[in-house]
Design a protein around this motif. Structure first.
Motif, mmCIF file in Angstrom:
data_model
loop_
_atom_site.group_PDB
_atom_site.id
_atom_site.type_symbol
_atom_site.label_atom_id
_atom_site.label_comp_id
_atom_site.label_asym_id
_atom_site.label_seq_id
_atom_site.Cartn_x
_atom_site.Cartn_y
_atom_site.Cartn_z
ATOM 1 N N LEU A 40 21.177 62.713 83.232
ATOM 2 C CA LEU A 40 22.360 63.734 83.703
ATOM 3 C C LEU A 40 23.442 64.259 83.139
ATOM 4 N N LEU A 41 24.363 63.434 82.900
ATOM 5 C CA LEU A 41 25.859 64.395 82.660
ATOM 6 C C LEU A 41 25.467 64.990 81.596
ATOM 7 N N ARG A 42 24.541 65.011 80.678
ATOM 8 C CA ARG A 42 24.569 65.939 80.283
ATOM 9 C C ARG A 42 24.114 67.576 80.614
ATOM 10 N N ASN A 43 23.271 67.045 81.551
ATOM 11 C CA ASN A 43 23.427 68.588 81.773
ATOM 12 C C ASN A 43 24.547 69.065 82.754
ATOM 13 N N VAL A 44 25.630 69.369 82.490
ATOM 14 C CA VAL A 44 26.742 69.833 83.498
ATOM 15 C C VAL A 44 28.046 69.623 82.192
ATOM 16 N N THR A 45 28.489 70.328 82.851
ATOM 17 C CA THR A 45 30.012 70.654 81.370
ATOM 18 C C THR A 45 31.499 70.278 82.414
#
Length: 140
Positions: A23-28
């Motif tokens: 999920l951390l890949r989905n936000v910057t």
């Protein structure tokens, strides 16, 4: 006469380590928590996932860059929540942050990180996750 039904209440579920890191890949952007002058401090910074570690772009003047002459303990939190429905997810990562020194790795990281407007990146740090927790709230 039509029958009205009440929608089921939202459900909150704990996430596995793998789900949380994905999920951390989905936000910057997220928040880094560190100790500054013997007190907890928190800053909004950009991040990108890299082989299970978290690359972070630290802006000038947040007080963390001086602490990173060697790996330092930090907490990082990111989320994606809908304020109207209160649905979404939140992930917290605890680990050690150290500076990225290799010029090639630093160049690749700088192309992936999106600095906050007006806050240029002074240092790129890699956080090695030691403890990862998360939850997701959704409608069943």
């Amino acid at each position: 006469m039509p029958h009205r039904t009440t929608p089921p209440p939202p459900v909150t579920r704990r996430l596995s380590r793998a789900e949380s890191l994905l999920l951390l890949r989905n936000v910057t952007y997220g928040r880094i928590v560190f100790i500054s002058r013997a007190l907890p401090a928190i800053q909004l910074i950009p991040h990108a996932m890299d082989d299970g570690a978290l690359l972070t772009g630290l802006p000038t003047g947040i007080g963390l860059t001086a602490l990173l002459t060697r790996p330092a303990p930090v907490v990082y939190e990111a989320d994606l929540l809908d304020p109207a429905t209160r649905l979404g997810w939140s992930v917290t990562l605890t680990g050690r942050a150290g500076p990225v020194a290799d010029p090639d790795e630093l160049g690749r990281a700088l192309t992936r990180l999106r600095p906050w407007p007006g806050r240029p990146i002074e240092l790129v740090a890699r956080i090695q996750p030691e403890l990862v927790t998360g939850f997701r709230t959704f409608s069943p």
